[in-house]
Scaffold this active site. Structure first.
Site, PDB file in Angstrom:
ATOM      1  N   ILE A 281       0.866  -1.179   0.000  1.00 17.80           N
ATOM      2  CA  ILE A 281       0.000   0.000   0.000  1.00 17.80           C
ATOM      3  C   ILE A 281       0.904   1.232   0.000  1.00 17.80           C
ATOM      4  O   ILE A 281       1.612   1.494   0.969  1.00 17.80           O
ATOM      5  CB  ILE A 281      -0.928  -0.004   1.239  1.00 17.80           C
ATOM      6  CG1 ILE A 281      -1.779  -1.288   1.275  1.00 17.80           C
ATOM      7  CG2 ILE A 281      -1.804   1.246   1.256  1.00 17.80           C
ATOM      8  CD1 ILE A 281      -2.695  -1.508   0.090  1.00 17.80           C
TER       9      ILE A 281
ATOM     10  N   THR B  85      -4.722   7.847   1.241  1.00 15.00           N
ATOM     11  CA  THR B  85      -5.554   7.936   0.032  1.00 15.00           C
ATOM     12  C   THR B  85      -6.169   6.569  -0.294  1.00 15.00           C
ATOM     13  O   THR B  85      -7.263   6.491  -0.847  1.00 15.00           O
ATOM     14  CB  THR B  85      -4.731   8.438  -1.165  1.00 15.00           C
ATOM     15  OG1 THR B  85      -3.531   7.682  -1.261  1.00 15.00           O
ATOM     16  CG2 THR B  85      -4.391   9.914  -1.013  1.00 15.00           C
TER      17      THR B  85
ATOM     18  N   LYS C 277      -1.058  -4.433  -5.792  1.00 18.40           N
ATOM     19  CA  LYS C 277      -2.118  -5.110  -6.549  1.00 18.40           C
ATOM     20  C   LYS C 277      -3.221  -4.149  -6.976  1.00 18.40           C
ATOM     21  O   LYS C 277      -4.007  -4.486  -7.852  1.00 18.40           O
ATOM     22  CB  LYS C 277      -2.733  -6.224  -5.695  1.00 18.40           C
ATOM     23  CG  LYS C 277      -1.821  -7.438  -5.486  1.00 18.40           C
ATOM     24  CD  LYS C 277      -2.561  -8.494  -4.692  1.00 18.40           C
ATOM     25  CE  LYS C 277      -1.764  -9.775  -4.550  1.00 18.40           C
ATOM     26  NZ  LYS C 277      -2.458 -10.729  -3.632  1.00 18.40           N
TER      27      LYS C 277
ATOM     28  N   GLY D  38      -8.559   0.094  -6.228  1.00 18.94           N
ATOM     29  CA  GLY D  38      -9.703   0.897  -6.694  1.00 18.94           C
ATOM     30  C   GLY D  38     -10.983   0.100  -6.776  1.00 18.94           C
ATOM     31  O   GLY D  38     -12.039   0.550  -6.324  1.00 18.94           O
ATOM     32  N   GLU D  39     -10.928  -1.064  -7.336  1.00 23.05           N
ATOM     33  CA  GLU D  39     -12.165  -1.805  -7.606  1.00 23.05           C
ATOM     34  C   GLU D  39     -12.551  -2.745  -6.467  1.00 23.05           C
ATOM     35  O   GLU D  39     -13.720  -2.868  -6.138  1.00 23.05           O
ATOM     36  CB  GLU D  39     -12.042  -2.641  -8.893  1.00 23.05           C
ATOM     37  CG  GLU D  39     -11.148  -2.056  -9.950  1.00 23.05           C
ATOM     38  CD  GLU D  39     -11.814  -1.130 -10.945  1.00 23.05           C
ATOM     39  OE1 GLU D  39     -13.041  -1.192 -11.115  1.00 23.05           O
ATOM     40  OE2 GLU D  39     -11.088  -0.335 -11.564  1.00 23.05           O
TER      41      GLU D  39
HETATM   42 MO1  MOS Z   1     -12.706   1.428 -13.456  1.00 22.28          MO
HETATM   43  S1  MOS Z   1     -14.480   0.558 -14.095  1.00 22.28           S
HETATM   44  O1  MOS Z   1     -11.665   0.543 -14.438  1.00 22.28           O
HETATM   45  O2  MOS Z   1     -12.748   3.035 -13.989  1.00 22.28           O
END
Ligand code: MOS
Length: 707
Positions: A597, A602, A670, A673-674
């Site tokens: 990380i 953030t 890794k 975000g998702e």
């Molecule tokens: Mo994300 S759906 O790859 O912006």
């Protein structure tokens, strides 16, 4: 003086710019002599334009031009397929013919001196249609297999004998789960300002990939991509809507060419539901069979989703099912329903978040059927390797995630019976789910420029839609160079900078971060060698002129040797009002094994965003599609509900499990975000079942479904 910044909770380097309004977004790059464009959109889903009369609009005050398929310049539409485009089919060719493919399709463009004049004139365009038959209702469309492609995701996969194993299973569940269409609702609307200078075009555009926008518009206009500069330093949220380049970008450039002036075109909130893609409506059957002691013996996961008639977009709906839990007999299939709608696109954790809602809801149903704790059920079925690829995981911290998240949550105090926990009149429910998202690492380039005064400028044409890329890249650069963070400036969002991959798929830190690290290493080594010093600042002073180094990184063969994914566990507490059916999410605890990380501050913020996105998905978001004509009657913020502060629980715990993964990429990250959105909706649905005894298999779980 410390120069250890990787892993530190550094505050956003662009925070001051953002809170003081100095950060410039696409629609704010106003150009001298700029005109304004407004799009006229079709009011039917499937037709030919019988007549279009723009005479009154042309006579309206301030109008410079009205473009329709009759008078719009012919565009090249050279083939151009980027990884974010639909794999099969042809993009919408805007204003090129009389065909209407979807509700809200652009059929005319009004250019005027002011936005008000263009908006008014757009109302004066008169259109009649010759309707054709089709469907905008997924229930009436027979799903079909997607066109098979070389190197594409398999549309079907099978191991063992899933049907026989399911038939013979001691305990089974078999249900269908539905997620309606959902739309991206970033604060910043999509907007483009286009300005031509001879045969050169500059676009200030809201995009997650400046080079792709340039390539796309070059292909559309039949000009070299080098003639196009795309500038996009700040993006006010996107979640996938800015991955592709949508028709309004073409229209802005077309309008500017015809008007001979720069043109600004910004979508309204309503247009966001017709002018860019969306998360497709999905219907999924999940059948799980298990032995009485809680071992999975069969999984069948069969899902389909809507797509348009002109393009096949399909997402990774069933991909995680092959490796998330151990099971000898697995069948997965994904199909598409071709409809008279516009093409859907990626939206935050595309595919995974939808598929995992179904799979992890079904796992909870199985745990109930087996009378086993849902965490126990998952631990019983923890795989030793990726059973779909027959490869070891580069790292997988699911056990640790279950353990630390359960402990922080206090899971041990859960009473298993539905409706057995209360707080006053509120029914309390505790639920959990597993999360996963692939580690994506793509080729990326960066340049580091060291200056004699001891400052450094590091660049890569990435984007920052909010996660903090400006900041995290500055950290990587400063630490690698060994400079204080204030002496390092990172710059992104311009096609003049070294190429970066799409800012999506959680791949930016891995890809751009590794490139920044490599470029900075090279620049530092060059400078120290040439300056004959151990200290970079001394070396640069001695050299007396800038030193520049560039680096390209790309994945090696690790993906042939390892299955690489981030994993996590999400625990949720809900309170449900038994009389009003209202659900309140009270606590979310998520633990993630996501490699290194770079910035815990953030990154935590990213994860909180994903969790809140998951609350929206579970309880609120639903783009209602009128099955008669494809209209979205709630295409606005009043009726398309998204979570606000009052909907977000005060407890959102984000835990990063320590993970050192040498295989994924040079930085060992890794991406998060998702994954932070994955697992939240099923954990909430599972918690609602625990609170109420009601299993809701169709999102969003609105009060009417609980009464
Ligand atoms: Mo994300 S759906 O790859 O912006």
């Amino acid at each position: 003086m410390t120069t250890a910044f990787i892993g530190q909770p550094v505050s956003r380097v662009d925070g001051r710019q953002k809170v003081t309004g100095q950060a410039t977004y696409a629609a704010e790059f106003d150009q001298r002599g700029q005109a304004h464009g407004v799009i006229v959109r079709s009011t039917v889903a499937n037709a030919r334009i019988a007549s279009i009369d723009s005479a009154a609009a042309e006579r309206a005050p301030g109008v410079i031009a009205v473009l329709t398929h009759h008078n719009a310049p012919r565009l090249s539409y050279r083939p151009h397929k980027a990884v974010v485009d639909a794999a099969v089919g042809e993009r919408l060719h805007v204003l090129q013919d009389d065909r209407v493919n979807h509700q809200g399709q652009p059929i005319a463009l009004v250019i005027a001196d002011t936005l008000e004049q263009a908006t008014h004139a757009a109302t004066l365009v008169r259109v009649t249609y010759a309707p054709e038959t089709g469907s905008t209702d997924i229930a009436g469309v027979e799903p079909v297999p997607p066109t098979p492609r070389q190197g594409g995701r398999p549309e079907e996969s099978r191991r063992g004998d899933p049907e026989a194993a399911f038939a013979a299973a001691e305990v089974k569940v078999d249900y269908t789960y539905v997620i309606p269409r959902e739309n991206h609702n970033p604060i910043e609307m999509h907007a483009t300002i286009a300005a031509w200078d001879g045969d050169r075009l500059t676009l200030w555009d809201k995009t997650q990939w400046v080079h792709n926008a340039a390539d796309e518009i070059a292909a559309v206009f039949g000009i070299p991509p080098e003639n196009i500069r795309v500038i996009s330093p700040f993006v006010g949220g996107a979640f996938g809507s800015g991955l592709r380049t949508w028709p309004h970008v073409t229209l802005a450039a077309l309008g500017a060419r015809v008007a001979g002036r720069p043109v600004k075109l910004m979508l309204s909130r309503r247009e966001m539901y017709y002018g860019v893609g969306y998360r497709p409506h999905t219907v999924q059957r999940v059948a799980l069979g298990a032995s009485r002691d809680g071992r999975l013996v069969a999984i069948v996961h069969d899902g389909h989703q809507e797509t348009s008639t002109y393009e096949e977009f399909s997402e990774a709906l069933v991909s995680p099912t092959g490796f998330l839990h151990s099971c000898p007999n697995v069948y997965t299939r994904r199909r598409i329903a071709r409809m008279n709608v516009h093409t859907p696109t990626y939206m935050r954790a595309p595919g995974e978040v939808s598929g995992i809602f179904a799979l992890e809801s079904a796992m909870d149903e199985l745990a109930v059927a087996l009378k086993i704790d849902p965490v126990e059920l998952r631990l019983h079925n923890e795989p030793e390797q990726d059973e779909s690829k027959k490869l070891p995981f580069s790292s997988r911290s699911t056990r640790e995630c279950y353990r630390v998240a359960a402990e922080r949550f206090g899971w041990i105090r859960r009473s298993p019976e539905p409706r057995s926990m209360r707080d006053g009149r509120w029914l309390i429910g505790w639920g959990m789910a597993t999360a996963t998202y692939p580690m994506n690492y793509a080729p990326a380039s960066a340049t580091a420029r060291l200056l004699p005064d001891g400052n450094a400028e590091v660049t890569s044409a990435s984007s920052d839609m909010g996660p903090g890329t400006w900041t995290s890249m500055t950290q990587v650069a400063a630490e690698t160079l060994g400079l204080p963070i204030e002496r390092v400036k990172f710059i992104l969002g311009d096609t003049r900078l070294p190429k970066a991959p799409v800012h999506g798929g959680s791949m930016t830190m891995a890809s751009v971060g590794s490139a920044v690290q490599a470029a900075c290493r090279k620049a530092r080594e060059d400078a120290l060698a040439r300056g004959g010093a151990n200290d970079l600042t001394d070396a640069m002073r001695r050299i007396g002129q800038p030193i520049e180094a560039s680096a390209d990184v790309k994945p090696g063969d690790a993906s042939q040797r390892f299955s690489m994914h981030a994993f996590g566990a999400v625990f949720v507490e809900v309170a449900v009002d038994p009389d009003l059916g209202e659900t309140r999410v009270r606590r979310i605890v998520g633990a993630y094994g996501a490699g290194r990380i770079v910035n815990p501050k953030t990154t935590r913020s990213q994860c909180i965003g994903g969790m809140i996105g998951g609350i929206g998905m579970a309880l609120m978001e639903h783009s209602v599609v009128d099955g008669r004509n494809g209209r979205v009657p709630n295409a606005n913020f009043a009726e398309y509900a998204v979570p606000v502060h009052a909907d977000a629980p005060s407890v959102m715990d984000v835990i990063f499990v320590e993970e050192h993964d040498p295989h994924v990429n040079p930085l060992g990250v890794k991406g998060v975000g998702e994954i932070a959105m994955v697992g939240v909706a099923p954990a909430i649905a599972n918690a609602i079942f625990h609170a109420t005894g009601k299993r809701i298999r169709e999102l969003p779980i609105t009060p009417d479904k609980l009464l």
